[in-house]
Motif scaffolding. Sequence first.
Motif, short mmCIF file in Angstrom:
data_model
loop_
_atom_site.label_atom_id
_atom_site.label_comp_id
_atom_site.label_asym_id
_atom_site.label_seq_id
_atom_site.Cartn_x
_atom_site.Cartn_y
_atom_site.Cartn_z
N GLY A 157 55.04 73.78 42.50
CA GLY A 157 54.86 74.38 43.65
C GLY A 157 53.49 74.45 43.72
N ALA A 158 52.89 74.51 42.97
CA ALA A 158 51.26 74.95 43.23
C ALA A 158 50.56 73.35 43.38
CB ALA A 158 50.49 75.29 41.60
N GLU A 159 50.88 73.04 42.57
CA GLU A 159 50.33 71.74 43.06
C GLU A 159 50.71 70.73 44.48
OE1 GLU A 159 47.67 68.60 41.54
OE2 GLU A 159 49.39 69.90 39.55
N LEU A 160 51.84 71.30 44.97
CA LEU A 160 52.03 70.98 45.75
C LEU A 160 52.09 71.90 47.67
CD1 LEU A 160 55.44 68.87 44.96
CD2 LEU A 160 53.03 67.99 45.61
N GLY A 161 51.89 72.99 46.69
CA GLY A 161 51.87 74.07 47.60
C GLY A 161 52.86 74.83 48.81
N LEU A 162 53.70 74.11 47.77
CA LEU A 162 55.67 74.12 47.99
C LEU A 162 56.05 76.12 46.96
CD1 LEU A 162 57.08 70.42 47.77
CD2 LEU A 162 56.55 72.44 49.88
N ASP A 163 57.02 76.38 47.34
CA ASP A 163 58.52 77.38 47.10
C ASP A 163 59.36 77.04 46.61
OD1 ASP A 163 59.57 77.72 48.98
OD2 ASP A 163 58.98 79.86 49.69
N SER A 164 59.68 78.28 45.58
CA SER A 164 60.73 77.53 45.46
C SER A 164 62.09 77.44 45.98
CB SER A 164 61.18 78.60 44.15
OG SER A 164 61.81 79.95 44.42
N GLY A 165 61.70 78.41 47.20
CA GLY A 165 62.77 78.01 48.16
C GLY A 165 63.18 76.66 48.52
N THR A 166 61.91 75.72 48.30
CA THR A 166 61.82 74.80 49.09
C THR A 166 62.21 73.02 47.88
OG1 THR A 166 60.18 75.09 50.79
CG2 THR A 166 60.62 72.53 50.08
N LEU A 167 61.18 73.89 46.40
CA LEU A 167 62.03 72.97 45.10
C LEU A 167 63.13 72.85 44.39
CD1 LEU A 167 57.76 73.31 43.81
CD2 LEU A 167 59.31 71.35 44.74
N SER A 168 63.58 74.52 44.21
CA SER A 168 65.22 74.78 43.30
C SER A 168 66.24 73.77 44.18
CB SER A 168 65.34 76.14 43.77
OG SER A 168 64.87 76.33 43.13
N PRO A 169 66.46 73.37 45.50
CA PRO A 169 67.23 72.50 45.78
C PRO A 169 66.93 70.86 45.68
CG PRO A 169 66.60 73.75 47.65
CD PRO A 169 65.99 74.32 46.66
N LEU A 170 65.58 70.92 45.74
CA LEU A 170 65.05 69.27 46.22
C LEU A 170 64.88 68.95 44.47
CD1 LEU A 170 61.85 68.16 48.07
CD2 LEU A 170 61.61 67.47 44.96
N LEU A 171 64.57 69.48 43.58
CA LEU A 171 64.55 69.21 42.08
C LEU A 171 66.74 69.22 41.62
CD1 LEU A 171 62.02 71.95 41.06
CD2 LEU A 171 62.40 69.03 40.63
N LYS A 172 67.59 70.00 42.48
CA LYS A 172 68.98 69.82 42.54
C LYS A 172 69.04 68.34 42.58
CE LYS A 172 71.04 73.45 42.79
NZ LYS A 172 72.03 74.86 43.15
#
Lengths: 144, 144
Positions: free
Chosen positions: A58-73
């Motif tokens: 998230g820090a690297e890309l400027g994204l929060d867990s709300g975006t990353l969690s489903p994306l990583l899933k």
Amino acid sequence: MSDAPRLRHQVCFALYSASKAATAVYRPVLEELGLTYPQYLVMLVLWEQEPRSVRDLGAELGLDSGTLSPLLKRLEGLGLVERRRSAEDERRVDVVLTDAGTALSGRAQAVPQRLADAAGLSAGEIEQLHATLGKLTAALNSSL
Amino acid sequence: MSDAPRLRHQVCFALYSASKAATAVYRPVLEELGLTYPQYLVMLVLWEQEPRSVRDLGAELGLDSGTLSPLLKRLEGLGLVERRRSAEDERRVDVVLTDAGTALSGRAQAVPQRLADAAGLSAGEIEQLHATLGKLTAALNSSL
DNA sequence: TCTCAATGAGTTGTGCACAATTGAATTGTG
DNA sequence: CACAATTCAATTGTGCACAACTCATTGAGA
């Protein structure tokens, strides 16, 4: 005449359009890899270094867990990454590449060149654009 | 070392980050107007000239009806625009400003300055950035 | 005139982006 | 040690973006 701000004079619209156009050029290329553009960005980070926590990504890309969690899933569903609770800090989730995820790096080599081919800018212009965008992003983010 | 493409070297990521940072700067300003950034773009087009068909708006902004239809429905719900079937061509829907939509133009005057203040770039740099982004977007779009 | 292809707007489905909230794990401080 | 504040990931809800599709209207050609 109207003194309302004009669309074509706005740098923010130029940024918005250019960003959309760039991802549109990447879309068919990335589709061959089975990735969306944000998924490709996450894979880029992991190809550089892994494991990375969700927070690091998230820090690297400027994204929060709300975006990353489903994306990583979804990336996990594609068999490209695995997620595991960190042993040292049970709050963290470490993301690691699978063999398939690592192997995808090879097929991704040619991706950036496709944008360069379509960009129609000289190497110098590209470099200057990159530098100016970096300055701009840093200034904008520090103003928040 | 890995020869995978590096995130920070990619112009596409610089564009993506800058675009996100710009809309993030605009977000609190536009929130005072009750608009999102894409809604603000639609209003900008209408402040320049109305009525505009949904198709016109899409051509101007690079958006399709899948994005614009629900967005316009929300703007209509806010009481800023109205939609009416065109008399000449019953396939078309003309979008017109309400009095409230027209009046909002005044309060939107100051919006672009907020980005300029936060950008930290000289007027020359802004101008060059704008020109380069225009060239880039045109080249990328023509390559599709 | 009578198709029939093209056009314009809308809907559905998938995925990204972000605010706000939840809940567990950790850290700091008394 | 106790416990309050912080950190981290996930979830929920809203809205944007785009592909694929539907359906009505239009316009061109046989």
